[in-house]
Scaffold this active site. Sequence first.
Site, PDB file in Angstrom:
ATOM      1  CD  GLU A 280      -1.269   0.235   2.755  1.00 46.59           C
ATOM      2  OE1 GLU A 280      -0.704   1.174   2.246  1.00 46.59           O
ATOM      3  OE2 GLU A 280      -2.160   0.307   1.087  1.00 46.59           O
TER       4      GLU A 280
ATOM      5  CD  GLU B 213      -6.351   2.427  -1.166  1.00 51.43           C
ATOM      6  OE1 GLU B 213      -6.154   1.402   0.822  1.00 51.43           O
ATOM      7  OE2 GLU B 213      -5.170   2.460  -2.139  1.00 51.43           O
TER       8      GLU B 213
ATOM      9  CG  HIS C  81      -3.375  -1.554  -1.882  1.00 56.78           C
ATOM     10  ND1 HIS C  81      -2.079  -0.691  -1.514  1.00 56.78           N
ATOM     11  CD2 HIS C  81      -3.418  -2.321  -2.678  1.00 56.78           C
ATOM     12  CE1 HIS C  81      -1.078  -1.747  -2.763  1.00 56.78           C
ATOM     13  NE2 HIS C  81      -2.526  -2.491  -2.982  1.00 56.78           N
TER      14      HIS C  81
ATOM     15  CG  HIS D 233       2.417  -1.332   0.013  1.00 62.77           C
ATOM     16  ND1 HIS D 233       2.906  -0.549  -0.304  1.00 62.77           N
ATOM     17  CD2 HIS D 233       1.798  -0.875   0.483  1.00 62.77           C
ATOM     18  CE1 HIS D 233       2.031   0.790  -0.954  1.00 62.77           C
ATOM     19  NE2 HIS D 233       0.904  -0.111  -0.512  1.00 62.77           N
TER      20      HIS D 233
HETATM   21 ZN   LIG Z   1      -1.202   0.247  -0.441  1.00 66.32          ZN
END
Ligand SMILES: [Zn+2]
Length: 228
Positions: free
Chosen positions: A75, A192, A128, A60
């Site tokens: 995030e 993640e 992430h 992102h």
């Molecule tokens: Zn993400």
Amino acid sequence: MSTSRILITALVASLAACAGPRMYNRTQTAVSPAGVSASTLQERAALPLRGKCIVVDPGHGGKDPGASAVDGSREKDHNLTIARLVAQQLKEAGATVFMTRSSDKFISLDDRAAMADRHHCDLFLSIHADAASNPSARGATVYRARGAQAASSECGEELLVALQQAGFPHRGLREAGFRVLMGHSRPSLLLECGFLSNTSDAANLSDPHWRARISNAVCRGVIAALRG
Ligand SMILES: [Zn+2]
């Protein structure tokens, strides 16, 4: 101790741990496999990722904030903070590291993926943080591309071992069709780190000690997978 002092202390400990034990073992067993000098072995031990290229991709950024956390944090900011720590440790281990972004900037998924092929990297590692409708979902997850090449799978397994050894709960190695994994020809993983929708994970993601520890575990996993 101030927050910055705590962070620096944690980082120093992490970096020492990252290269430490394996360096000692490798040095001690450097009794001369044919054709390899002791100094070469020492060099490899001190810089286990020398000659390796890794693209670190903080997910992102810019107009794309990613998931929202229960504590209001974003995030994209967590991803960048952890990716910077990971990139720094990989460099300390001798790798050539490129980041798809090093500031709060929007980069398209195709442009991120293109960097993997452009640099012919040994690993493209996307960072992430997760979110789920179930607030009790928590823990790290490692993704490889659907139909991933063996190098991605092996690195993913090493990453899980390192996370496990460092005491991080995880949800295993999974497959996904994410563009940053599928849109190039290089080995790739997407981590993640935890769930921003879970109160405990969100607090961890904002904790400098926790960030340093998970970055160190990631570094150990990559070293285990890529060391020469
Ligand atoms: Zn993400």
